[in-house]
Design an enzyme around this catalytic site. Sequence first.
Site, mmCIF file in Angstrom:
data_model
loop_
_atom_site.group_PDB
_atom_site.id
_atom_site.type_symbol
_atom_site.label_atom_id
_atom_site.label_comp_id
_atom_site.label_asym_id
_atom_site.label_seq_id
_atom_site.Cartn_x
_atom_site.Cartn_y
_atom_site.Cartn_z
ATOM 1 C CB CYS A 44 -12.443 -11.493 3.112
ATOM 2 S SG CYS A 44 -11.083 -10.333 3.112
ATOM 3 C CB CYS A 49 -8.763 -10.666 0.888
ATOM 4 S SG CYS A 49 -10.508 -10.585 0.557
ATOM 5 C CG HIS A 437 12.412 13.530 -5.898
ATOM 6 N ND1 HIS A 437 12.095 12.951 -7.099
ATOM 7 C CD2 HIS A 437 13.759 13.681 -5.870
ATOM 8 C CE1 HIS A 437 13.205 12.761 -7.797
ATOM 9 N NE2 HIS A 437 14.223 13.198 -7.071
#
Length: 476
Positions: A44, A49, A437
């Site tokens: 990883c 990754c 929002h």
Amino acid sequence: MSEQFDFDLFTIGAGSGGVAGSRRAASYGARVGIAEDSRVGGTCVIRGCVPKKLLVYGAHVAEEIEEAAGFGWTIKDATFSWPSLIAAKDREINRLNRIYLGMLESAGVELVEGRGRIIAPHTVQIDDRIVTARNILVATGSRAVLPPVPGIEYAITSNEALDLPALPKRIVIVGGGYIGVEFAGIFSGLGSEVTIITRGDGLLRGFDPDVREHLTGEYVQSGMKVFSGAEVGRIEKVGAGVRVHLQNSATVLEADEILYAVGRVPNTDGLGLAEVGVRLGARNAITVDEWSQTNVAGIYAVGDATNRNNLTPVAIAEARAFAETVFNDNPTQFDGSRAPTAVFSTPPVAMVGLTEPQAVEQRHVIDVYLSRFRPLKHALSGSQRCIAMKLVVDRASDVVLGAHMVGADAAEIIQGIAIAIEAGATKRQFDRTVGIHPSSAEEFVTMRERAVPVRVEDERANVAAPSMPGSSVVAA
Ligand code: NDP
């Protein structure tokens, strides 16, 4: 702890799982040693990754530059240097490697450099040193598979792809799983011509069909070629590149590189496991119980070597659960089967919980909510990219069984949704949650309309593939 052995725990493999289990055991006073024959940090950190994600960031810059004009920017003469990106990536990996070495040292874990092999119960040989340990943890990870295709010696794997001396102008990628689609996104983003070959029905088998369809659409729209139901017959070396002949087809592809990403197998060869009686299963994965214990007392295994859910955070959690159980008298099991996951494709994919077919297969009567929209950013950027989001809900209990997303920041968004799903949140609770929002994430708490007719059990097969609602721009 007993002085009868050199160590209370000896771990083979200093990757994510091995380091996590060793440190946790040491924190409870265990005398711990760890063998590593490559670089501490494992797949990883060193060749998976982390370096991959750094290249993904690099590829995204191209997109930002392309979209910049919509926001009033003029970016002249932007050029890209692959060697600079690779050098920067290497510097970061070296830094992380040093951090991992430091973490072992500060935890008091003794690093034994070399390849570990179990030569007798409680006994490991590393080169010419022999150590004894009350417990042995095998955390040796996995390696890329290269199938026996004529000319396979001309293919590279993800290991080499991270260190190519030059950016290939054309690359053929075999395999449409995590690694295939991630590298396709990287190379395409940086300007390579990318062709993906999948032997099955397309990208990301096992993911939700709507996610697969959406990502494939995005990939094709961005100029990648995707061949489905195709297999490589042979690979020929031609000059500095390769010629790829498809099986049962006249199609021949020319490329600078061919990358194989057709799965990984557990690294269990040469560890002496069968010789001491450890049971191995399919693909030579180490068979363990829910405590990560093998059938041989004192030998445990975690991570890809056990071929359960092969994800870094799962290996870490398995290793920590093992250390809690064995060294802290705190019996802990970890079930990684429901772990959220992300594919760092371009755009990224992330999911948690059940796909629609899995929910149907488990005989849930479900409601499905689907949304496909153009995010606000693209109102100015000019990009035609859309985001897809999907919720799979159990109709009787209203519990959200699965959440899926393709689009910018999918991993960041699904990580939060995963907490809700882990906590058993209902669709009503999603609906009661106030959105942020304007954001893309708010769509997950505003999906009111069932997007497709309810698919119940076996009726699924008779229902046409759902069409997503038309694109819309999130209102500002
Ligand atoms: P995957 O299992 O994800 O995908 C393998 C792909 O190769 C599939 O498309 C499969 O096709 C195809 N395939 C398998 N065998 C052959 C063959 N003989 N010839 C042609 N195609 C073949 O494997 P990857 O190598 O992409 O990744 C390995 C694992 O690493 C992943 O499963 C994941 O656990 C882990 N990983 C996780 C990441 C993350 O969390 N972001 C990133 C990278 C890796 P078919 O669909 O038909 O079987």
